[in-house]
Scaffold this active site. Structure first.
Site, PDB file in Angstrom:
ATOM      1  N   ASP A 185       0.786  -0.942   0.020  1.00  0.00           N
ATOM      2  CA  ASP A 185      -0.142  -0.078  -0.021  1.00  0.00           C
ATOM      3  C   ASP A 185       0.841   1.137   0.047  1.00  0.00           C
ATOM      4  OD1 ASP A 185      -2.727  -0.922   0.128  1.00  0.00           O
ATOM      5  OD2 ASP A 185      -2.726  -1.102   2.404  1.00  0.00           O
ATOM      6  N   ARG A 224      -4.715  -5.607   7.023  1.00  0.00           N
ATOM      7  CA  ARG A 224      -5.927  -4.718   7.155  1.00  0.00           C
ATOM      8  C   ARG A 224      -7.072  -5.497   7.497  1.00  0.00           C
ATOM      9  NH1 ARG A 224      -7.849  -1.779   1.768  1.00  0.00           N
ATOM     10  NH2 ARG A 224      -6.356  -2.733   0.418  1.00  0.00           N
ATOM     11  N   TYR A 270       5.261  -8.581   8.893  1.00  0.00           N
ATOM     12  CA  TYR A 270       4.793  -7.353   9.034  1.00  0.00           C
ATOM     13  C   TYR A 270       5.009  -6.771  10.436  1.00  0.00           C
ATOM     14  CZ  TYR A 270       3.116  -8.005   4.387  1.00  0.00           C
ATOM     15  OH  TYR A 270       2.747  -8.477   3.083  1.00  0.00           O
ATOM     16  N   ASP A 293      -8.376   0.647   6.460  1.00  0.00           N
ATOM     17  CA  ASP A 293      -7.088   1.264   7.147  1.00  0.00           C
ATOM     18  C   ASP A 293      -7.414   2.778   7.257  1.00  0.00           C
ATOM     19  OD1 ASP A 293      -6.738   2.641   4.522  1.00  0.00           O
ATOM     20  OD2 ASP A 293      -5.564   1.131   3.594  1.00  0.00           O
TER      21      ASP A 293
END
Length: 334
Positions: A76, A215, A104, A118
């Site tokens: 993203d 997300r 992550y 998000d």
């Protein structure tokens, strides 16, 4: 909005739209200009926030004067961290790298839902998380570990009848995406904070299979707790054998490759393949045979192997087919 998962490892080649007049002639000349002579390599890039993965590829192309550059999985614009680029023949490795597990660092916010799941999306629902205990939050997070049927965000790059889901949503359509099989290996909760009395922020590390939407984990944890949730921060710290400790800003990594052929953030083709696959050391005769697409004696273990010539050059990725090993991906000699 591009996804916070790794579902697009196809090298993106510069466009070929024609212009008119003198500027069009200059553009055509630039398009016909041969690529600079740089060794095929991987670039391990630490992507900053606010930049798309395609933006990073475009910078690498410009710095290197090479058109054939691709990436092994989208991040993203909001996300930071490791983005693996392939240059030249190294783009042939990207499809294999995109399937690697990922790690992550993320922050989940509980108490608010957004249209994109998000922080970049409009808030759609607010429900106070003041009554949540730390134990309840940790239990809901633990419920997202294991083999999951995960529904991607409707504002994602998943295609529906040939069109990106986010394009359909922007056009006012209602989109319901099918659940996909993913595996979340572990979620470690590091800290819970309350930025306001009605919100809870959860700092986590997520280890997962490719294709996992972090997300969506934030959304689903919030849903399980009845307060909604979304992602406020995301950083990819590793992909397969590579991590952010090896990565550099794209300008630095591409500059090192273009100027010296190596340097921080640069991994040569053979070294990159050795990092991902077990090595098959070839004889000189086997290297010549594979170069012609011929078969050589079987390696003896399943899966792809990096077939390396005596001079250290990557000749092919090979896999056994009965008593012989065949070329799965070839890398022609320079």
């Amino acid at each position: 909005m591009s996804p916070d998962r790794d579902d697009d490892a196809r090298p993106s080649i510069a466009g070929s739209a024609s212009d008119r007049g003198a500027e069009g002639g200059r553009s055509a000349a630039r398009r016909r200009r041969p690529d600079a002579d740089v060794p095929p390599s991987l670039l391990l890039v630490d992507k900053p926030g606010g930049m798309t993965s395609h933006d990073v590829v475009a910078i690498a192309r410009r710095v290197l004067s090479v058109r054939k550059v691709g990436h092994a999985g989208t991040l993203d614009p909001m996300a930071t961290g490791l983005l693996v680029l392939g240059v030249g023949a190294a783009t042939r490795l990207l499809g294999h790298l995109a399937g690697s597990d990922k790690v992550y660092a993320a922050t989940l916010r509980l108490g608010q839902s957004t249209v994109t799941d998000d922080r970049e999306g409009q808030v759609t629902h607010t429900t106070s998380a003041a009554g949540l205990t730390d134990d309840a939050v940790r239990a809901a997070v633990a419920g997202q570990v294991g083999a999951l049927q995960q529904v991607p965000s409707s504002v994602s790059a998943v295609k529906v009848d040939g069109r990106r889901s986010y394009d359909r949503v922007r056009a006012g359509e209602e989109v319901e995406l099918a659940a996909r099989s993913v595996t979340v290996h572990a979620i470690d909760v590091h800290r819970l904070t309350r930025p306001t009395p009605d919100l809870v922020d959860v700092e986590v590390t997520v280890s997962c299979s490719t294709g996992t939407y972090v997300r969506a984990i934030a959304r689903d944890v919030g849903a399980a707790l009845g307060v909604g949730g979304h992602l406020t921060a995301l950083r990819r710290t590793s992909s397969g054998p590579f991590d952010t400790g090896q990565a550099r800003p794209v300008e630095e990594a591409a500059g090192a490759l273009g100027e010296r052929g190596s340097g921080p953030g640069v991994l040569g083709l053979a070294d990159a393949a050795r990092a991902v696959f077990p090595a098959r050391e070839l004889t000189a005769e086997e290297a010549v045979a594979l170069g012609y697409g011929q078969r050589v004696p079987a390696t003896g273990t399943p899966g792809l192997h990096a077939a390396v010539a005596p001079d250290g050059r990557l000749v092919a990725l090979v896999e056994d087919d009965g008593r012989v090993a065949r070329v799965a991906v070839g890398f022609p000699a320079p």
